[in-house]
Design an enzyme around this catalytic site. Structure first.
Site, PDB file in Angstrom:
ATOM      1  N   LYS A  29       0.857  -1.195   0.000  1.00  9.83           N
ATOM      2  CA  LYS A  29       0.000   0.000   0.000  1.00  9.83           C
ATOM      3  C   LYS A  29       0.891   1.242   0.000  1.00  9.83           C
ATOM      4  O   LYS A  29       1.766   1.393   0.861  1.00  9.83           O
ATOM      5  CB  LYS A  29      -0.871  -0.031   1.253  1.00  9.83           C
ATOM      6  CG  LYS A  29      -2.198   0.655   1.119  1.00  9.83           C
ATOM      7  CD  LYS A  29      -3.027   0.317   2.350  1.00  9.83           C
ATOM      8  CE  LYS A  29      -4.373   0.985   2.312  1.00  9.83           C
ATOM      9  NZ  LYS A  29      -5.061   0.851   3.591  1.00  9.83           N
TER      10      LYS A  29
HETATM   11  C1  E4P Z   1      -8.283   2.025   3.305  1.00  2.52           C
HETATM   12  O1  E4P Z   1      -7.659   1.057   2.938  1.00  2.52           O
HETATM   13  C2  E4P Z   1      -8.236   2.567   4.658  1.00  2.52           C
HETATM   14  O2  E4P Z   1      -7.640   1.636   5.507  1.00  2.52           O
HETATM   15  C3  E4P Z   1      -9.585   2.825   5.242  1.00  2.52           C
HETATM   16  O3  E4P Z   1     -10.631   2.395   4.419  1.00  2.52           O
HETATM   17  C4  E4P Z   1      -9.753   4.160   5.853  1.00  2.52           C
HETATM   18  O4  E4P Z   1     -11.024   4.214   6.422  1.00  2.52           O
HETATM   19  P1  E4P Z   1     -11.448   5.302   7.531  1.00  2.52           P
HETATM   20  O5  E4P Z   1     -11.712   6.581   6.825  1.00  2.52           O
HETATM   21  O6  E4P Z   1     -12.682   4.707   8.131  1.00  2.52           O
HETATM   22  O7  E4P Z   1     -10.291   5.401   8.497  1.00  2.52           O
END
Ligand code: E4P
Length: 218
Positions: A87
């Site tokens: 990522k």
């Molecule tokens: C994406 O991969 C992130 O980990 C995640 O969806 C972020 O979500 P949030 O806005 O609920 O922290």
């Protein structure tokens, strides 16, 4: 549509896996911290533990922000397990890293995407997944679903292979709306998946079926 769960909690990952509809896991440094996973060795071990629970892709995020360091970190993550997807944040060096990983057969998830332009750039750089954060846009009174639709149109116009991973899903209607738009993947909490299951007419109907069965079979 693939279902990913957005957590580093092993119990929740196991529960979603046992439901039989889980296709992968996304994590981020905040989710790891929430589970109390700190220190490089513990973090790397936790990614392997997740891979051993789930059948599917597991996103592991780099914490470096400079190209050479991102590449080193990403290569180390990718070597951990074949299910790992690296990522990478949508920053200038992140775009360069996406291209490097793509050229070197390492799968990526471009994270922190908030505009169609960023998603276009991620696809050009060869990202495997692009993660538009729809919940965080909704939080600031901007239409997150509209961004998913824009990216869908752009990717379809040019037949980009990059998969749209609708992220920052907050509830079950987000899942349904993303499915209508044609997002390839959604990642959200377990509750957003379990919400798909529930309907009062199902419960009422089943109760009646079973009561009628019991009447004639006791
Ligand atoms: C994406 O991969 C992130 O980990 C995640 O969806 C972020 O979500 P949030 O806005 O609920 O922290």
């Amino acid at each position: 549509m693939k279902f990913f769960i957005d957590t580093a909690n092993l119990d929740q990952i196991s529960e979603a896996q046992q439901l039989g509809v889980l296709d992968g896991v996304t994590t981020n440094p905040s989710l790891m911290a929430k589970e109390g996973i700190t220190g490089k060795e513990n973090i790397l071990k936790h990614y392997v533990d997740i891979c051993n629970i789930v059948d599917g892709d597991v996103s592991a995020e780099v914490v470096s922000t400079e190209f050479a360091a991102m590449v080193k970190e990403g290569e180390e993550l990718a070597k951990l397990h074949e299910q790992i997807v690296v990522k990478v944040p949508m920053i200038r060096d992140g775009v360069k890293a996406l291209k490097y990983f793509s050229d070197n057969g390492i799968r990526t998830n471009c994270t922190l995407v908030f505009s169609a332009g960023q998603a276009l750039l991620a696809a050009k750089a060869g990202a495997t997944y692009v993660s538009p954060f729809l919940g965080r846009l909704d939080d600031i009174s901007t239409d997150g679903l509209n961004l998913i639709a824009e990216i869908r149109q752009i990717y379809d116009n040019y037949a980009f292979d990059t998969q749209i991973l609708a992220a920052s899903i907050r509830h079950t209607m987000h899942v349904i709306d993303c499915a209508k738009i044609g997002a390839d993947v959604m990642t959200g909490p377990l509750s957003s998946i379990e919400g798909l299951l529930r309907h009062p007419l199902t419960d009422i109907g089943l109760e009646k079926f079973l009561a009628d069965y019991r009447k004639g079979n006791n």
